[in-house]
Design an enzyme around this catalytic site. Structure first.
Site, short mmCIF file in Angstrom:
data_model
loop_
_atom_site.label_atom_id
_atom_site.label_comp_id
_atom_site.label_asym_id
_atom_site.label_seq_id
_atom_site.Cartn_x
_atom_site.Cartn_y
_atom_site.Cartn_z
N ASP A 186 -0.50 -6.60 6.75
CA ASP A 186 -0.18 -6.21 5.38
C ASP A 186 1.05 -5.31 5.40
O ASP A 186 1.47 -4.80 6.45
CB ASP A 186 -1.40 -5.52 4.74
CG ASP A 186 -1.36 -5.61 3.21
OD1 ASP A 186 -0.30 -5.94 2.67
OD2 ASP A 186 -2.38 -5.33 2.57
N GLU A 214 -3.05 -1.40 -6.28
CA GLU A 214 -3.50 -0.69 -5.09
C GLU A 214 -3.07 0.77 -5.09
O GLU A 214 -2.03 1.11 -5.61
CB GLU A 214 -2.97 -1.39 -3.84
CG GLU A 214 -1.48 -1.71 -3.93
CD GLU A 214 -0.95 -2.41 -2.68
OE1 GLU A 214 -1.49 -2.22 -1.60
OE2 GLU A 214 0.05 -3.13 -2.83
C1 BGC Z 1 6.62 -2.96 -3.76
C2 BGC Z 1 5.89 -4.19 -4.10
C3 BGC Z 1 4.87 -4.53 -3.07
C4 BGC Z 1 3.98 -3.41 -2.85
C5 BGC Z 1 3.08 -3.78 -1.74
C6 BGC Z 1 5.68 -1.88 -3.44
O1 BGC Z 1 6.40 -0.83 -2.87
O2 BGC Z 1 7.46 -2.61 -4.81
O3 BGC Z 1 6.83 -5.19 -4.14
O4 BGC Z 1 4.10 -5.64 -3.39
O5 BGC Z 1 4.72 -2.25 -2.51
O6 BGC Z 1 2.05 -2.89 -1.62
C1 BGC Z 2 -1.16 -5.62 -0.52
C2 BGC Z 2 -1.38 -7.10 -0.30
C3 BGC Z 2 -0.17 -7.86 -0.74
C4 BGC Z 2 1.07 -7.32 -0.07
C5 BGC Z 2 2.33 -8.01 -0.48
C6 BGC Z 2 0.14 -5.17 0.05
O1 BGC Z 2 0.41 -3.84 -0.21
O2 BGC Z 2 -2.23 -4.91 0.05
O3 BGC Z 2 -2.52 -7.52 -1.00
O4 BGC Z 2 -0.35 -9.21 -0.44
O5 BGC Z 2 1.21 -5.96 -0.39
O6 BGC Z 2 2.75 -7.66 -1.75
#
Ligand code: BGC
Ligand code: BGC
Length: 837
Positions: free
Chosen positions: A308, A503
């Site tokens: 991840d 998240e």
């Molecule tokens: C980014 C997202 C990304 C996420 C992943 C962020 O910092 O802007 O593009 O999906 O982090 O957790």
């Molecule tokens: C998230 C994932 C996601 C990835 C890409 C991560 O921070 O936990 O679920 O697929 O970002 O955006």
């Protein structure tokens, strides 16, 4: 079994040649004969992948194992390094343009593909694979159909319908030239305080797992690689902390959190994503016991494991660009958005040093190539060629119809006194509440932006709000919708919601719904007047709303329905023709809390429930409501509030401004004031984008007025009288990157010009440079300067006419500031070096 060997054509031929590092045809035929690049059975695919791997240099192999982010990977990078993969994270688009067209997506995919198969820079010429989070439809793409988030599908309990949703999603993804989806999330959310609860189908392991096989099957049948995530225990962390600690003996871990993987592996899921959480204190990203022994040996997974987002960097002793432990534990492809180049070099060094074995690299690359073969990358040609077969799929009417059906089936009716629902469509209704006409609030996190914030209805072309749906159907039946809350109406529909989150930023301490935007008062006023009230709750999780349940006549849990708000209207209204009457068939996929916290142990999930899992009324049911207790147990903590932590919290919003426009909301990861005198950029302190860098450049300020500012404001003022009486303070975690060149003021406002202003430059100048520092400014200091505590709408305003660069990671209001961090009011009266101000 088919004859080995297919003709390697076009681009593939060229890349196979380069791959061999020589142009002699006898070498090509060597690979050619071992290599059935379009083989359909596992053993021939593996044989082919191994044959290719055996011809690759270590540089080419390590590059295949790396996945960078589209914001940080150029075509030239791909050509030069031969990266195996790119992803677009949540809220990341071609040219960082939220409004990127379908063609922009395809062009980017073509560009990466062509660069990857161009071996002139020394790469292996292997087609790159692009992964995306299409977790409720193709949610980063403007105009895509947005389906209900998983929790709503868990309520709908229709795996076949979920299969249709996934086929539609896969087609929309293909229409943009993308081959790989980071879904399904097979998490089993056990504590609704977890900010990813809505990504989980259910808290019940077998219910959650029941959707997985149809999803993997439908997605991969469309030729899109799927990912079961996040392995393992993401939904089981203590306190529901995202990336926290799930400590359960192995059998419990598997029986609760592993059932989805059993289903996914049975359907040959192409990839599994490792989870950020720890297991008995150890991060899963570095755990061979989990990623290899459990996943491969016990559960029999033979596909590809992707890490991840910077997950390897969270392993003890590792950084984002250095973690042999993760590779050795079983990570095959590393998602390392920005630091990929440096990771590439460290990995090469580690192979050189024998810290990572060549066998381990070969194993990983073989799996990656097998996945690419299965996804058809070697045979399909340019992404645009394939996308052309999926023309017009984005937001297609058939997909919207599937979404609307899913919305209907996901609505759960908790209360329906005297059979108030369904309403006659010919009546006169008030439709109110800030969420009634807001597709962004309907859609939650992972919607256009990462956290789902900063969207307006215009960002959902083709979508409908709940209001739109009600209005169309009521007006068509000769009824009317009014918005005056004092009007005489047959009933009032009040839609209320959580603020979107994803998240980390969605984690909460208590499940009480506190997102006050005046809804509680509105509902109260209407019910006092005797107006029948229907509450519609847009939420990512079951929440404590006992007072609202008592006050209203009907209560519908809508979850996060997505772009087809009309599906909610279908359920609230009687069908005018009486031909199809939709009944509420949605049932709770998680039990509904009776309390806001767990009384015995606040670290544990609430364990007293008003409604069990599986509860939900049908319109015929007549259940007499008896009022439930409205006592909040965790309320003693409620004076404290987070203003910013990773992102704006609660109702607070982040703004910047200068004299040409004082209020520019900073919703994306890069924003600026209209003159450019303030730039705000998301940066990483502990995890991704959990902090902001504020750069003040006075030279860019307008001539009329040089003052520039950054502030946190809410539409809904808060009363800080009690907090102040309890010795409360405004706490700021910051880091001075470039010292201020002029006086800096810090304010709290009570609807400007009502304000309390202190001088902050001394604090900033005295702080250690380039180190994170916490300072707590007693609210009393602002009161001394004129702040009225009963109506604070702006918790933090930082303003200067000079230059400075400051990082901020947390802002909160608390009754218990750490003593050592408290600043005395006396220190906030004079500015150290800028006496002039
Ligand atoms: C980014 C997202 C990304 C996420 C992943 C962020 O910092 O802007 O593009 O999906 O982090 O957790
Ligand atoms: C998230 C994932 C996601 C990835 C890409 C991560 O921070 O936990 O679920 O697929 O970002 O955006």
């Amino acid at each position: 079994m088919r004859e080995k060997s297919v003709v390697l054509s076009g681009v593939m031929l060229m890349s196979a040649l380069t791959l061999l590092g020589c142009q002699r045809s006898q070498d090509l035929s060597g690979v050619d004969s071992a290599c059935a690049i379009d083989a359909t059975d596992g053993p021939s695919r593996a044989a082919c992948a191994q044959a290719i791997v055996s011809q690759m240099s270590i540089e080419q192999k390590v590059a295949q194992m790396i996945q960078g982010e589209i914001r940080d990977v150029t075509f030239d990078d791909v050509r030069q390094y031969g990266l195996g993969s790119v992803l677009n994270g949540g809220g990341s688009f071609p040219q960082e343009n939220k409004y990127a067209s379908v063609q922009d997506w395809i062009d980017l995919a073509d560009g990466y593909y062509s660069a990857s198969t161009d071996a002139s820079g020394g790469s292996a010429g292997i087609p790159i694979i692009w992964g995306t989070d299409a977790v409720h439809g193709h949610n980063n793409v403007m105009g895509a159909t947005l389906f209900p988030h998983n929790i709503g599908l868990g309520a709908a309990r229709d795996p076949e319908l979920v299969g249709k949703i996934i086929s539609a999603t896969a087609r929309e993804v293909k229409a943009t030239g993308i081959d790989w989806i980071f879904a399904p999330t097979v998490a089993v959310a056990r504590d609704a305080r977890w900010g990813r609860t809505y990504e989980s189908f259910s808290s019940d392991p077998s219910l959650a797992a029941s959707f997985v096989a149809p999803i993997v099957e439908a997605m991969q049948a469309e030729g899109v690689a799927s990912t079961a995530k996040h392995f393992i225990g993401d939904g089981g962390t203590l306190r529901g902390d995202d990336r926290g600690e799930t400590s359960l003996p192995l059998d419990g871990l598997v029986s609760i959190h592993g059932q989805g993987y059993v289903q996914a592996i049975d359907k040959d899921v192409m990839s599994v994503m490792a989870s950020f959480n720890s297991w008995y204190g150890k991060k899963i990203h570095g755990s061979k016991a989990i990623l290899t022994d459990l996943l491969r040996e016990d559960l029999g997974f033979d596909g590809m494991v992707v890490s991840d987002w910077n997950g390897i960097g969270e392993v003890l002793g590792c950084t984002n660009d250095n973690c042999a432990q993760a590779i050795n534990a079983g990570i095959d492809m590393v998602m390392v958005p920005s630091d990929w180049k440096s990771l590439y070099h460290t990995m090469l060094q580690q192979v050189d040093d024998g810290v990572i074995s060549v066998e381990r690299i070969d194993e990983a690359v073989t799996r990656i190539l097998v996945m690419k073969m299965r996804a058809g990358l070697f045979t399909r040609g340019l992404p645009s060629t394939l996308a052309a077969q999926y023309d017009n799929q984005i937001g297609h009417a058939e997909h919207r119809a599937i979404a609307r059906e899913a919305v209907r089936k996901s609505q759960v009716l908790l209360k329906n006194d005297k059979g108030l629902l369904p309403l006659s469509p010919g009546g006169r209704y008030l439709v109110a509440g800030p969420a009634a006409d807001d597709i962004g609030l309907q859609s939650g996190g992972w919607t256009v932006s990462w956290q789902g914030t900063g969207n307006t209805n215009a960002d959902f072309p083709g979508g409908t709000s709940i209001y739109d749906g009600l209005q169309a159907q009521v007006e068509a039946a000769g009824g009317s919708i009014v918005s005056d809350i004092n009007a005489n109406v047959d009933a009032a529909i009040v839609v209320f919601s959580e603020t979107p989150y994803a998240e980390m930023q969605g984690d909460i301490y208590s499940v009480a719904w506190f997102d006050q935007r005046g809804e509680r008062d509105l509902i109260q006023a209407l019910s006092d007047r005797g107006v029948p009230v229907i509450a519609v709750f847009l939420t990512g999780r079951p929440m404590w709303v006992n007072d609202i349940l008592n006050d209203v006549d009907a209560f519908v849990v809508s979850w996060l329905p997505g772009s087809e708000g009309v599906g909610v209207a279908d359920m609230l209204l009687r069908d005018p023709s009486e031909s199809v009457q939709f009944d509420f068939t949605g049932r709770l996929p998680m039990p509904w809390p009776a309390l806001d916290v767990n009384v015995a142990d606040r670290d544990l999930p609430v364990d007293e429930f008003l409604f069990p899992l599986g509860y939900g009324l049908s319109v015929e049911d007549r259940v007499v409501w008896s009022d439930v207790s409205e006592r909040l147990i965790g309320a003693d903590n409620s004076l404290d509030q987070e203003v910013f932590n990773g992102g704006p919290r609660g109702n607070w919003r982040l703004y910047t401004g200068d004299s040409s426009d004082w209020a520019v909301e900073a919703t994306s990861s890069v924003s600026q004031s209209s003159s450019g005198s303030v730039k705000i950029k998301g940066i990483d302190r502990r995890v991704q984008e959990d902090a902001r860098r504020l750069t003040f450049t006075s030279a860019l300020a307008t001539e009329e007025g040089r003052l520039s500012q950054v502030y946190m404001q809410s539409e809904y003022p808060t009363d800080l009288t009690d907090l102040n009486e309890a010795g409360g303070a405004l706490v700021i975690d910051f880091r001075v990157v470039q010292k201020p060149t002029d006086s800096v003021s810090l304010r709290m406002d009570c609807k400007y010009p009502c304000s309390g202003r202190v001088r902050f430059s001394k604090v900033l100048l005295d702080a250690p440079a380039s180190e994170w520092t916490r300072k707590s400014i007693p609210t009393a200091c602002f009161v001394n300067e004129g702040l009225k505590l009963d109506r604070v709408d702006t918790a933090f305003v930082l303003a200067t006419e000079g230059d400075m660069t400051l990082d901020i990671s947390e802002i909160k209001l608390t009754t218990m500031p750490e003593i050592s961090s408290i600043v005395s009011c006396a220190d906030l009266v004079n500015d150290k070096e800028f006496a002039s101000q």
